[in-house]
Each structure stands twice: as structure tokens, then as C-alpha cells.
Design a protein around this motif. Sequence first.
Motif, PDB file in Angstrom:
ATOM      1  N   PHE A 127      -9.245   6.078   5.208  1.00  0.00           N
ATOM      2  CA  PHE A 127      -8.417   6.312   4.030  1.00  0.00           C
ATOM      3  C   PHE A 127      -8.029   7.741   3.694  1.00  0.00           C
ATOM      4  O   PHE A 127      -6.594   8.168   3.191  1.00  0.00           O
ATOM      5  CB  PHE A 127      -9.170   5.716   2.768  1.00  0.00           C
TER       6      PHE A 127
ATOM      7  N   SER B 282      -5.459   8.492   6.510  1.00  0.00           N
ATOM      8  CA  SER B 282      -4.029   7.945   6.299  1.00  0.00           C
ATOM      9  C   SER B 282      -3.083   8.643   4.974  1.00  0.00           C
ATOM     10  O   SER B 282      -2.322   8.695   5.009  1.00  0.00           O
ATOM     11  CB  SER B 282      -4.288   6.492   5.883  1.00  0.00           C
ATOM     12  N   LEU B 283      -3.894   8.959   3.876  1.00  0.00           N
ATOM     13  CA  LEU B 283      -3.298   9.874   2.935  1.00  0.00           C
ATOM     14  C   LEU B 283      -2.858  11.257   3.674  1.00  0.00           C
ATOM     15  O   LEU B 283      -1.662  11.523   3.074  1.00  0.00           O
ATOM     16  CB  LEU B 283      -4.426  10.096   1.966  1.00  0.00           C
TER      17      LEU B 283
ATOM     18  N   MET C  76     -14.458   3.535   6.468  1.00  0.00           N
ATOM     19  CA  MET C  76     -13.443   3.370   5.473  1.00  0.00           C
ATOM     20  C   MET C  76     -12.948   4.442   4.804  1.00  0.00           C
ATOM     21  O   MET C  76     -11.710   4.653   4.584  1.00  0.00           O
ATOM     22  CB  MET C  76     -13.755   1.980   4.606  1.00  0.00           C
ATOM     23  N   ILE C  77     -13.774   5.145   4.334  1.00  0.00           N
ATOM     24  CA  ILE C  77     -13.483   6.281   3.611  1.00  0.00           C
ATOM     25  C   ILE C  77     -12.766   7.425   4.219  1.00  0.00           C
ATOM     26  O   ILE C  77     -11.831   7.805   4.262  1.00  0.00           O
ATOM     27  CB  ILE C  77     -14.663   6.908   2.974  1.00  0.00           C
TER      28      ILE C  77
END
Length: 79
Positions: free
Chosen positions: A27, A30-31, A23-24
Motif C-alpha cells: 500500500f 503504491s501510494l 500488504m502495508i
Amino acid sequence: MSAALLPKPQMRGLLAKRLRFHMIGAFIVSLGVATLYKFGVAEPRKKAYADFYKNYDSMKEFEAMREAGVFQSARPTGK
């Protein structure tokens, strides 16, 4: 004797640990993609539109299209 040298496998919390890691990572990726899109696509596109409309004359464009016969309801002035 060799069985005692192997570490025990983690049986509890493995899914939560791997999910937190992924998940990290998702994220952060995606950023990065959003930032690349903003500065690689959106900002140049906004600048191109601003440059185009800086010197755009809509009446001149309308007259050119009317003379070319693009519109059915607006006849060219020369006929």
C-alpha cells in the motif's frame, strides 16, 4: 542441551502476520508510485497542453494544412 536453547518456531498465524506486513508495504509503495506519477508525468503534461492551447489558432492551422494539401475535400485557395 543445545535443543533447549533454540526458540520454538511460530506455527500458528505466520501467514497472517507476514501478509499484514506485505500488504502495508504494498500500500505504501503504491501510494508513492501514484504520487510520483501525478507530479512527474500528469502535471507536466497538463501544463504542456495548457501552454500549447493558450496561443493556438485552429483556423490558422487549418489554413496551413489546406495549403499543404493535407485535406482531400478542401482545395487550396490559390488554385
